[in-house]
Design a protein around this motif. Structure first.
Motif, PDB file in Angstrom:
ATOM      1  N   ASN A  64       0.177   7.669   7.687  1.00 46.26           N
ATOM      2  CA  ASN A  64       0.692   6.313   7.838  1.00 46.26           C
ATOM      3  C   ASN A  64      -0.419   5.268   7.971  1.00 46.26           C
ATOM      4  OD1 ASN A  64       2.920   4.624   7.783  1.00 46.26           O
ATOM      5  ND2 ASN A  64       3.104   4.581  10.001  1.00 46.26           N
ATOM      6  N   TRP A  65      -1.509   5.465   7.264  1.00 42.75           N
ATOM      7  CA  TRP A  65      -2.603   4.493   7.280  1.00 42.75           C
ATOM      8  C   TRP A  65      -2.259   3.298   6.403  1.00 42.75           C
ATOM      9  CZ3 TRP A  65      -7.573   7.863   6.283  1.00 42.75           C
ATOM     10  CH2 TRP A  65      -7.840   8.621   7.424  1.00 42.75           C
ATOM     11  N   ASP A  66      -2.764   2.129   6.776  1.00 49.06           N
ATOM     12  CA  ASP A  66      -2.551   0.925   5.981  1.00 49.06           C
ATOM     13  C   ASP A  66      -3.161   1.060   4.583  1.00 49.06           C
ATOM     14  OD1 ASP A  66      -1.200  -0.255   8.096  1.00 49.06           O
ATOM     15  OD2 ASP A  66      -2.929  -1.446   8.750  1.00 49.06           O
ATOM     16  N   SER A  67      -4.320   1.707   4.480  1.00 50.01           N
ATOM     17  CA  SER A  67      -4.971   1.868   3.174  1.00 50.01           C
ATOM     18  C   SER A  67      -4.120   2.731   2.239  1.00 50.01           C
ATOM     19  CB  SER A  67      -6.368   2.471   3.330  1.00 50.01           C
ATOM     20  OG  SER A  67      -6.325   3.718   3.989  1.00 50.01           O
ATOM     21  N   VAL A  68      -3.465   3.729   2.780  1.00 47.07           N
ATOM     22  CA  VAL A  68      -2.598   4.601   1.982  1.00 47.07           C
ATOM     23  C   VAL A  68      -1.354   3.838   1.544  1.00 47.07           C
ATOM     24  CG1 VAL A  68      -1.148   6.665   2.034  1.00 47.07           C
ATOM     25  CG2 VAL A  68      -3.441   6.726   3.041  1.00 47.07           C
ATOM     26  N   GLU A  69      -0.753   3.108   2.468  1.00 43.27           N
ATOM     27  CA  GLU A  69       0.444   2.331   2.130  1.00 43.27           C
ATOM     28  C   GLU A  69       0.118   1.276   1.078  1.00 43.27           C
ATOM     29  OE1 GLU A  69       4.238   1.455   1.740  1.00 43.27           O
ATOM     30  OE2 GLU A  69       3.430   3.153   2.867  1.00 43.27           O
ATOM     31  N   TRP A  70      -1.034   0.615   1.236  1.00 43.84           N
ATOM     32  CA  TRP A  70      -1.438  -0.383   0.245  1.00 43.84           C
ATOM     33  C   TRP A  70      -1.579   0.277  -1.125  1.00 43.84           C
ATOM     34  CZ3 TRP A  70      -4.941  -1.226  -3.479  1.00 43.84           C
ATOM     35  CH2 TRP A  70      -4.952  -2.507  -4.034  1.00 43.84           C
ATOM     36  N   ALA A  71      -2.225   1.436  -1.181  1.00 49.88           N
ATOM     37  CA  ALA A  71      -2.423   2.142  -2.452  1.00 49.88           C
ATOM     38  C   ALA A  71      -1.084   2.516  -3.080  1.00 49.88           C
ATOM     39  CB  ALA A  71      -3.285   3.385  -2.242  1.00 49.88           C
ATOM     40  N   ARG A  72      -0.151   2.980  -2.282  1.00 49.00           N
ATOM     41  CA  ARG A  72       1.178   3.330  -2.818  1.00 49.00           C
ATOM     42  C   ARG A  72       1.860   2.111  -3.428  1.00 49.00           C
ATOM     43  NH1 ARG A  72       2.330   6.851   2.246  1.00 49.00           N
ATOM     44  NH2 ARG A  72       1.870   8.915   1.435  1.00 49.00           N
ATOM     45  N   GLU A  73       1.816   1.004  -2.723  1.00 51.05           N
ATOM     46  CA  GLU A  73       2.441  -0.225  -3.224  1.00 51.05           C
ATOM     47  C   GLU A  73       1.737  -0.715  -4.488  1.00 51.05           C
ATOM     48  OE1 GLU A  73       2.509  -2.950   0.075  1.00 51.05           O
ATOM     49  OE2 GLU A  73       3.823  -1.640   1.250  1.00 51.05           O
ATOM     50  N   TRP A  74       0.418  -0.606  -4.509  1.00 47.55           N
ATOM     51  CA  TRP A  74      -0.356  -1.051  -5.669  1.00 47.55           C
ATOM     52  C   TRP A  74      -0.025  -0.200  -6.891  1.00 47.55           C
ATOM     53  CZ3 TRP A  74      -4.473   1.224  -8.467  1.00 47.55           C
ATOM     54  CH2 TRP A  74      -5.164   0.355  -9.316  1.00 47.55           C
ATOM     55  N   ILE A  75       0.088   1.101  -6.708  1.00 49.47           N
ATOM     56  CA  ILE A  75       0.440   1.988  -7.812  1.00 49.47           C
ATOM     57  C   ILE A  75       1.820   1.633  -8.355  1.00 49.47           C
ATOM     58  CG2 ILE A  75       1.037   4.378  -8.413  1.00 49.47           C
ATOM     59  CD1 ILE A  75      -1.208   5.204  -6.365  1.00 49.47           C
ATOM     60  N   GLN A  76       2.769   1.355  -7.474  1.00 49.13           N
ATOM     61  CA  GLN A  76       4.113   0.946  -7.918  1.00 49.13           C
ATOM     62  C   GLN A  76       4.055  -0.341  -8.722  1.00 49.13           C
ATOM     63  OE1 GLN A  76       7.129   2.553  -7.649  1.00 49.13           O
ATOM     64  NE2 GLN A  76       5.853   4.250  -6.968  1.00 49.13           N
ATOM     65  N   LYS A  77       3.175  -1.248  -8.314  1.00 49.44           N
ATOM     66  CA  LYS A  77       3.065  -2.547  -8.966  1.00 49.44           C
ATOM     67  C   LYS A  77       2.377  -2.460 -10.326  1.00 49.44           C
ATOM     68  CE  LYS A  77       0.108  -6.087  -7.994  1.00 49.44           C
ATOM     69  NZ  LYS A  77      -0.621  -6.979  -7.108  1.00 49.44           N
ATOM     70  N   VAL A  78       1.309  -1.684 -10.441  1.00 49.92           N
ATOM     71  CA  VAL A  78       0.503  -1.681 -11.674  1.00 49.92           C
ATOM     72  C   VAL A  78       0.633  -0.387 -12.478  1.00 49.92           C
ATOM     73  CG1 VAL A  78      -1.167  -3.259 -10.635  1.00 49.92           C
ATOM     74  CG2 VAL A  78      -1.630  -0.790 -10.627  1.00 49.92           C
ATOM     75  N   GLY A  79       1.392   0.549 -11.988  1.00 46.81           N
ATOM     76  CA  GLY A  79       1.452   1.862 -12.633  1.00 46.81           C
ATOM     77  C   GLY A  79       1.899   1.866 -14.081  1.00 46.81           C
TER      78      GLY A  79
END
Length: 83
Positions: A64-79
């Motif tokens: 539940n790290w912020d860096s992991v959550e950010w990466a997940r959201e970023w992948i959803q956005k630019v995937g």
């Protein structure tokens, strides 16, 4: 690297943790601005044809790290971005 191996495929590893073997614990969450910078740089390099892919690496994807959550959201956005 581009000059040393111009015909080799290149992948950028983006880490979610900050590793320092001199520290206890030796890994801590990577600050989100650094996570963002490495991922956005990777996307830029993909678009420029400088790299062939990005690997999001983290041994703590379930902490539940912020860096992991950010990466997940970023992948959803630019995937689905067309390169």
């Amino acid at each position: 690297l581009e000059q040393l191996a111009p015909k080799s495929r290149k992948l950028l590893g983006c880490y979610t943790a900050d590793y320092d073997p001199k520290r206890t614990p030796w890994w801590t969450p990577l600050p989100v601005p650094i996570m963002q910078r490495q991922c956005e740089t990777g996307l830029k390099w993909l678009r420029e044809g400088r790299i062939d892919g990005i690997i999001i690496y983290g041994t703590a994807m379930d902490l539940n790290w912020d860096s992991v959550e950010w990466a997940r959201e970023w992948i959803q956005k630019v995937g689905e971005t067309k390169l």
